[in-house]
Scaffold this motif. Structure first.
Motif, PDB file in Angstrom:
ATOM      1  N   GLN A  74       0.818  -1.213   0.000  1.00 15.74           N
ATOM      2  CA  GLN A  74       0.000   0.000   0.000  1.00 15.74           C
ATOM      3  C   GLN A  74       0.852   1.264   0.000  1.00 15.74           C
ATOM      4  OE1 GLN A  74      -2.377  -0.179   3.517  1.00 15.74           O
ATOM      5  NE2 GLN A  74      -0.731   0.467   4.869  1.00 15.74           N
ATOM      6  N   PRO A  76       3.291   3.653  -1.763  1.00 17.79           N
ATOM      7  CA  PRO A  76       3.797   3.913  -3.118  1.00 17.79           C
ATOM      8  C   PRO A  76       5.312   4.105  -3.164  1.00 17.79           C
ATOM      9  CG  PRO A  76       2.501   5.783  -2.308  1.00 17.79           C
ATOM     10  CD  PRO A  76       2.347   4.676  -1.316  1.00 17.79           C
ATOM     11  N   GLU A  77       5.890   4.617  -2.080  1.00 16.89           N
ATOM     12  CA  GLU A  77       7.337   4.823  -2.091  1.00 16.89           C
ATOM     13  C   GLU A  77       8.081   3.487  -2.038  1.00 16.89           C
ATOM     14  OE1 GLU A  77       8.808   8.404   0.167  1.00 16.89           O
ATOM     15  OE2 GLU A  77       6.733   8.344   0.841  1.00 16.89           O
ATOM     16  N   GLU A  80       7.868   1.902  -5.431  1.00 19.48           N
ATOM     17  CA  GLU A  80       8.800   2.532  -6.362  1.00 19.48           C
ATOM     18  C   GLU A  80      10.167   1.850  -6.279  1.00 19.48           C
ATOM     19  OE1 GLU A  80       7.914   6.697  -7.883  1.00 19.48           O
ATOM     20  OE2 GLU A  80       6.902   4.802  -7.884  1.00 19.48           O
ATOM     21  N   ARG A  83      10.015  -1.665  -7.716  1.00 17.32           N
ATOM     22  CA  ARG A  83      10.032  -1.637  -9.184  1.00 17.32           C
ATOM     23  C   ARG A  83      11.446  -1.455  -9.701  1.00 17.32           C
ATOM     24  NH1 ARG A  83       5.126   1.455  -8.866  1.00 17.32           N
ATOM     25  NH2 ARG A  83       3.436   0.098  -9.517  1.00 17.32           N
ATOM     26  N   THR A  95       3.722  -8.677 -11.500  1.00 13.67           N
ATOM     27  CA  THR A  95       2.754  -7.584 -11.512  1.00 13.67           C
ATOM     28  C   THR A  95       2.777  -6.907 -10.151  1.00 13.67           C
ATOM     29  OG1 THR A  95       1.352  -8.926 -12.927  1.00 13.67           O
ATOM     30  CG2 THR A  95       0.354  -6.968 -11.980  1.00 13.67           C
ATOM     31  N   PHE A  96       2.925  -5.600 -10.152  1.00  7.25           N
ATOM     32  CA  PHE A  96       2.838  -4.859  -8.894  1.00  7.25           C
ATOM     33  C   PHE A  96       1.475  -4.202  -8.778  1.00  7.25           C
ATOM     34  CE2 PHE A  96       7.576  -4.618  -9.157  1.00  7.25           C
ATOM     35  CZ  PHE A  96       7.834  -5.168  -7.911  1.00  7.25           C
ATOM     36  N   LEU A  97       0.922  -4.224  -7.570  1.00  3.97           N
ATOM     37  CA  LEU A  97      -0.340  -3.537  -7.322  1.00  3.97           C
ATOM     38  C   LEU A  97      -0.187  -2.632  -6.110  1.00  3.97           C
ATOM     39  CD1 LEU A  97      -2.830  -6.561  -7.478  1.00  3.97           C
ATOM     40  CD2 LEU A  97      -2.460  -4.853  -9.262  1.00  3.97           C
ATOM     41  N   GLU A  98      -0.610  -1.378  -6.253  1.00  2.00           N
ATOM     42  CA  GLU A  98      -0.655  -0.537  -5.060  1.00  2.00           C
ATOM     43  C   GLU A  98      -1.995  -0.781  -4.396  1.00  2.00           C
ATOM     44  OE1 GLU A  98       0.094   3.768  -5.433  1.00  2.00           O
ATOM     45  OE2 GLU A  98      -1.179   3.993  -3.663  1.00  2.00           O
ATOM     46  N   SER A  99      -1.984  -1.600  -3.358  1.00  4.51           N
ATOM     47  CA  SER A  99      -3.255  -1.940  -2.730  1.00  4.51           C
ATOM     48  C   SER A  99      -3.017  -2.480  -1.330  1.00  4.51           C
ATOM     49  CB  SER A  99      -4.009  -2.924  -3.620  1.00  4.51           C
ATOM     50  OG  SER A  99      -4.044  -4.201  -3.070  1.00  4.51           O
ATOM     51  N   THR A 100      -4.070  -2.482  -0.542  1.00 10.62           N
ATOM     52  CA  THR A 100      -3.960  -2.996   0.822  1.00 10.62           C
ATOM     53  C   THR A 100      -4.143  -4.504   0.804  1.00 10.62           C
ATOM     54  OG1 THR A 100      -6.280  -2.984   1.338  1.00 10.62           O
ATOM     55  CG2 THR A 100      -5.123  -0.934   1.620  1.00 10.62           C
ATOM     56  N   GLU A 103      -7.592  -5.898   0.137  1.00 12.73           N
ATOM     57  CA  GLU A 103      -8.102  -5.852  -1.232  1.00 12.73           C
ATOM     58  C   GLU A 103      -7.755  -7.084  -2.060  1.00 12.73           C
ATOM     59  OE1 GLU A 103      -8.219  -1.644  -3.079  1.00 12.73           O
ATOM     60  OE2 GLU A 103      -6.701  -1.572  -1.527  1.00 12.73           O
TER      61      GLU A 103
END
Lengths: 219, 372
Positions: A74, A76-77, A80, A83, A95-100, A103
């Motif tokens: 969750q 984003p830094e 980053e 990645r 696959t990266f997901l920004e999520s909790t 979710e």
């Protein structure tokens, strides 16, 4: 040093997270990542869901073993940095997901062979853990594996006392510096069973304060 | 909890306000809530949760406590501890969905720096709206069928808030400096504690009330008065030193900003202040989400054409809430040289402890999700 309390401080500043983690675990965190990846990838091509990938240390090991990884975080830094670390990963393997964590209930049911979570359940509230464990159960195919590494209270009373004493100053420092506070989990294995899993193996590290737990969704 | 216990806990938490104090995240019931009762969201800072529950006494409501790392709503939202993710987590995992028929939740507007309403809705189907700034306005707000009166929109920094912030700074600094003084001489302890408390309360009470040029006169006059009083009351050398230094030090400290501790900018050394809130009127579609969340009343609504104007940009404290919320990306920060901090950057990268953004304005943010 046996405590992971300082980890909260490191998480507040993703760029120093990896170096700091190596320091507070006396280098053993690298071993931990390797072990976790070893128990998590039964065969190349296995579909792995990683909850709370952070800077991608475990993700890197999973990909290196040929897994097809969906990694979420969750922050984003942190993502980053993950990645950047994994920009060489083979096409389609990651696959990266920004999520909790909660979710993951939106991901396909029975879509994964393995769910991995490193040092993130101890950050959750009890109700959140229960929800995420149940959702992880549903994401796994029958006989799928759940592999968790996390901070727990040691089992033996003398270890608990020693651990508490060692942890207190670090937890205080982390609280002051990063405003983060976590409780070691009391009985992770029990919570994992309550979600329907069968616990297959558990290893304790660092005075019994770090558990590496393997469980299976019954077939 | 008993009344006395509550008061003691309030006092302790007021004194330790600069530090997080987490309480269990999850669902709380107020009164006997039913399937149509309102759902309110807050962070898991213990003092906030208890104040909210007290403010709602006599009503029937659900309170969903989101995991904000034990930090109050505004600081947590600005610092990345109370974001869309924590709100989605709380709504999903607290089990509130099985208790109510509706999917409407009320958030404090100070969460707007971190929580994106439309993103919450996309991720978990709940519609969130921003209620009043202060919990004690909630009964009136709920009674008016979620109509927000104008006096519920602004953050205040009155006597009560100033005293609270004074105590929050006085306590930890007095403890640390008093302990250090004790290492040298026990007779220094009380003067050091007295000076520290005078500084903390002095700064927050006078902050922004004495404009720059008059500060030197103020410092001299206050020091003289304090010296005379100390001498007349027969105070020893330590009391005289405290009396002379207190006002001077207060005045010196008044030239700083205290981002995170005050909702105003009264000092003069604030690097972030070169960033000005900027509106691109061509992009503004008159949705007014900026007006809805601004805690300082910077915006005014206009019709024909339906757009917002920066009517009071001198009040802006750069919290970024309006930028985060604007669905048209019509708002951003810019400086005199034309450099910009784009809305995507504000949404993704939060303020640090010192009130600064953690990345340069020039760095291009990556997509929210992609495949390597």
């Amino acid at each position: 040093m046996s405590s992971l309390a300082l980890m909260r401080f490191l998480e507040a500043a993703p760029h120093r997270y990896d170096a700091g983690m190596r320091l507070i675990t006396l280098g053993r965190v690298t071993l931990l990542h390797r072990l976790l990846a070893e128990v998590s990838v039964p065969r190349p091509g296995a579909h792995v869901l990683e909850i709370g990938c952070g800077t991608g240390a475990v993700t890197e090991q999973l990909v290196a073993r040929g897994a097809v990884v969906t990694a979420l975080d969750q922050n984003p830094e942190m993502l980053e940095l993950a990645r950047k670390r994994l920009r060489e990963a083979p096409n389609g393997s990651l696959t990266f997901l920004e999520s909790t964590a909660a979710e993951i209930d939106g991901l396909p049911e029975a879509g994964f062979d393995v769910v991995v979570a490193s040092l993130c359940f101890s950050e959750m509230s009890e109700s959140e853990r229960a929800y995420v464990l149940k959702a992880a159960f549903q994401r796994l195919r029958p006989e799928g594996i759940l592999a968790v590494a996390d901070e727990v209270s040691p089992e033996r009373p003398w270890q608990r006392v020693l651990h508490a004493l060692l942890r207190l100053p670090q937890a205080g420092l982390a609280w002051l510096l990063a405003g983060r506070l976590t409780k070691p989990l009391r009985d992770l294995a029990e919570e994992v069973r309550a979600a329907g899993f069968e616990v297959r193996a558990e290893q304790r590290w660092l005075l019994g304060s770090l558990t590496v737990l393997q469980a299976e969704r019954p077939g | 909890m008993s009344r006395a216990g509550d008061v003691a806990r309030d006092a302790l938490q007021a004194a330790l306000r600069l530090f997080p104090w987490p309480t269990e995240a999850g669902l709380r019931r107020v009164g006997s809530p039913g399937p149509e009762s309102p759902v309110l969201i807050t962070g898991n800072y213990d003092l906030t949760v208890r104040r909210l529950l007290r403010a709602l006494r006599g009503l029937d409501a659900w309170v969903v406590v989101a995991p904000s790392s034990g930090i109050n709503v505004w600081c947590a939202a600005a610092g990345g501890h109370l974001t869309t993710h924590q709100v989605v987590t709380a709504l999903k995992t607290s089990g509130i969905g099985s208790h109510v028929h509706h999917r409407r939740a009320i958030l404090p507007p100070l969460a707007a720096t971190g929580v994106l309403g439309r993103e919450v809705s996309r991720r978990c189907g709940w519609k969130v709206r921003f209620g009043p700034v202060y919990a004690h306005d909630l009964p009136r707000y709920l009674a008016a069928k979620a109509h927000k009166a104008d006096d519920m929109r602004r953050v205040r920094f009155g006597l009560r808030e100033r005293l609270e912030m004074g105590a929050a700074w006085a306590t930890p600094t007095a403890i640390v400096l008093g302990a250090l003084a004790a290492l040298f001489s026990s007779s220094w302890v009380l003067p050091v504690i007295g000076l520290t408390a005078a500084l903390a309360f002095g700064v927050f009470l006078l902050y922004d009330r004495i404009p720059g040029p008059r500060r030197a006169i103020f410092a001299g006059a206050a020091a003289a008065v304090a010296l005379v009083l100390a001498a007349l009351s027969g105070g020893g050398p330590a009391a005289l030193v405290t009396a002379a230094l207190g006002p001077v030090a207060v005045t010196a400290l008044l030239t700083f900003d205290y981002p995170g501790s005050t909702p105003i900018e009264g000092g003069s050394h604030f690097e972030e202040r070169r960033w000005q809130i900027t509106l691109d009127p061509d992009r503004c579609m008159g949705i007014f989400s900026c007006w809805e969340v601004c805690p300082e009343g910077v915006y005014e609504k206009r019709e024909n054409p339906r757009k917002v104007v920066l009517a009071h940009d001198e009040r802006c404290i750069r919290c970024g809430a309006c930028i985060v919320q604007c669905p048209e990306d019509a708002l951003f920060f810019s400086d005199e040289k034309g450099a910009r901090i784009e809305p995507q950057t504000i949404r993704r990268f939060k303020l640090t402890l010192m009130g600064q953004r953690t990345i340069d304005s020039g760095e291009a943010p990556a997509e929210a999700s992609d495949t390597a």
